[in-house]
Design a protein around this motif. Structure first.
Motif, PDB file in Angstrom:
ATOM      1  N   ASP A 350       0.816  -1.234   0.000  1.00  0.00           N
ATOM      2  CA  ASP A 350       0.000   0.000   0.000  1.00  0.00           C
ATOM      3  C   ASP A 350       0.840   1.271   0.000  1.00  0.00           C
ATOM      4  O   ASP A 350       0.336   2.363   0.268  1.00  0.00           O
ATOM      5  CB  ASP A 350      -0.958   0.022   1.204  1.00  0.00           C
ATOM      6  N   THR A 497      -0.731   6.310   2.202  1.00  0.00           N
ATOM      7  CA  THR A 497      -0.952   5.039   1.513  1.00  0.00           C
ATOM      8  C   THR A 497      -1.625   5.287   0.171  1.00  0.00           C
ATOM      9  O   THR A 497      -2.275   6.318  -0.047  1.00  0.00           O
ATOM     10  CB  THR A 497      -1.846   4.093   2.337  1.00  0.00           C
ATOM     11  N   THR A 499      -4.150   3.649  -0.985  1.00  0.00           N
ATOM     12  CA  THR A 499      -5.596   3.632  -0.764  1.00  0.00           C
ATOM     13  C   THR A 499      -6.104   5.009  -0.355  1.00  0.00           C
ATOM     14  O   THR A 499      -7.136   5.490  -0.847  1.00  0.00           O
ATOM     15  CB  THR A 499      -5.946   2.601   0.325  1.00  0.00           C
TER      16      THR A 499
END
Length: 527
Positions: A350, A497, A499
């Motif tokens: 990530d 990250t 995400t």
């Protein structure tokens, strides 16, 4: 053994500078001894007479005249006549003798102290070759400057340079021929169209000078008519061709060997709105192979005088390209688009590479957006992955300094308030103009700042490794750009990250065009 003098004589002959008006002295003897018979010599008994005769000759022949003056005394005596030539718009190349550069530091007899400044603002340009091998190029460039600016140009040449041995195949790094037009001159257009039509494998290099709606449209049509691949000029400050077009082949390398290899399959290369060529680190050899013909079209005189080209056209870019395209038939074939660039993954789970950041924006930014590049260590990846699709899409600084993107993006958003504007800036680069964030906050300017945080001068680390060592500079991971930005009143988000980045962009980008306050994303990336 060819000398610098021999090569310089060939440059003079090529440009028709075969009659020299002079009042010489000892610093010019090496040039004039055993002057070839095809180079005429006209003596004047005072420098005012020399420059005056040259002025009349230039005006009557409508081409630059050649003048030779003797160091400080000769140039000083000629200044008044040079001023008259400037006002009279008389083009001339004035060679000024200087003492031998090998002992100039000792201030020898006849050394001209700051000769380049002696005539003040009267010359339209002044050239002082940094080494003997630059003398032929300086003369050729002076010829073009005198032609373009219609006035006298000085070239200061140390006397010892003439007898220096010339490197093999030394040639002037300036256009072999120049044509000037205030518009899309039919004769010029026909000549350029014929050159491109006769090419077996033409190619186009596009630069910032074509980054207008008219320029985009004209270059696109021209590329399609020729079925020619298009490269973005290296170090171009703006795009000039849609990067999502099948003809686009990416950014041209910034070294001679790379340019030669890239353009070797093409017999004619048209460079539009850029010099031919701008490179970074020096490497040997010509820009293109011997069988490749270089043609330059630009509106900027400096791009001509600093270019190596077979012919250079100083003319309006967009209308000239459009007129040339109109004279060419439609191509029966089309180019296949280049493969999509590979996005380099992160090493950690990530985590993010700069590639992944740019890819996320490429998937979300609308075509009518402006993005700034000031990420030295990942610049090549940004321009490969994030396409510029419209004029004013891509902006960068070409001087090599830092501190442009943060304030310049504010200016773009102030001028086009409904346009999405994004500035990609390295954490080190951001510190050169971080105070520009205050202006964005104070005046309600909705720029999205994406700070790529790797905690150091990654590009300098890379250059040092390539040089076989390491630099003395430390990293600065303890610096928090988001904290600094918050102190200037800018909203910030720390993104650690992949995400988190995707979620933030899905939230931010849809309303970015109408945003009225700045936002800074402090994004952690692997170096």
């Amino acid at each position: 053994m060819a000398t610098i003098r021999d090569v310089a004589f060939d440059v003079l002959r090529h440009h028709g500078l075969t009659r020299m008006f002079a009042n010489p002295g000892s610093t010019e003897v090496a040039l004039l001894s055993d002057l070839p018979d095809d180079l005429g010599f006209v003596l004047g008994l005072h420098e005012a007479s020399v420059v005056g005769m040259a002025s009349g000759y230039a005006l009557a022949s409508d081409q630059p005249a050649l003048v030779l003056l003797h160091t400080t005394a000769g140039l000083g005596n000629a200044v008044g006549a040079i001023a008259t030539a400037r006002v009279s718009r008389a083009p001339m190349v004035i060679l000024v003798g200087q003492q031998d550069r090998r002992h100039l530091q000792s201030a020898p007899f006849l050394a001209g102290e700051q000769l380049e400044l002696l005539a003040g603002s009267m010359p339209v340009a002044v050239r002082t070759p940094a080494s003997p091998v630059e003398v032929p190029t300086a003369i050729a460039q002076a010829y073009h400057e005198a032609t373009i600016h219609r006035g006298p140009v000085l070239v200061v040449i140390p006397m010892g340079d003439w007898d220096e041995e010339a490197p093999e195949n030394l040639a002037a790094a300036a256009p072999a021929r120049l044509r000037i037009s205030a518009g899309a001159d039919p004769e010029l257009v026909a000549e350029l169209a014929d050159t491109l039509a006769a090419a077996k494998s033409p190619a186009i290099v596009a630069g910032a000078g074509a980054d207008t709606h008219a320029g985009f449209a004209a270059l696109t049509t021209l590329a399609e008519r020729l079925n020619a691949p298009v490269w973005q000029a290296a170090f171009s400050s703006e795009s000039a061709f849609p990067h999502d077009h099948p003809a686009f082949r990416g950014h041209l390398p910034a070294v001679r060997a790379g340019i030669r290899t890239t353009l070797a399959p093409h017999d004619v290369v048209l460079v539009v709105g850029a010099p031919a060529f701008k490179v970074n680190l020096h490497d040997a050899g010509p820009f293109v192979e011997a069988g490749t013909r270089l043609v330059l079209l630009t509106e900027l005189p400096d791009e001509i005088t600093h270019s190596t080209a077979d012919v250079a056209y100083l003319a309006p870019v967009a209308p000239t390209c459009a007129a040339v395209a109109d004279r060419l038939p439609a191509s029966a074939t089309t180019l296949e688009p280049r493969p999509a660039p590979e996005v380099r993954p992160a090493k950690g789970p990530d985590a993010m590479t700069p590639d992944m950041v740019y890819q996320a924006f490429a998937e979300r930014l609308p075509a009518e957006s402006t993005f700034f590049e000031e990420t030295p260590s990942s610049r090549g990846r940004l321009i490969d992955i994030l396409p510029a699709r419209t004029p004013l899409s891509y902006c960068t600084v070409t001087m090599g300094g830092l501190g442009h993107a943060i304030p310049a993006s504010v200016g773009v958003k102030l001028a086009q308030t409904n346009r999405p504007v994004v500035a990609f800036v390295g954490d080190g680069a951001s510190l050169y103009s971080i105070q520009g964030l205050w202006s964005a906050a104070h005046y309600g300017v909705g720029v999205l700042y994406v700070i790529l945080r790797n905690g150091g001068y990654a590009v300098m680390d890379l250059l040092a490794r390539n040089h076989g060592g390491k630099g003395p500079w430390p990293g600065f991971a303890e610096i928090s750009v988001s904290t600094i930005a918050g102190g200037f009143g800018v909203e910030t988000r720390r993104i650690d990250t992949h995400t988190d980045l995707l979620a933030a962009l899905d939230d931010i980008v849809p309303s970015l065009a109408g945003r009225t306050t700045p936002l800074l994303l402090d994004v952690a990336v692997e170096s």
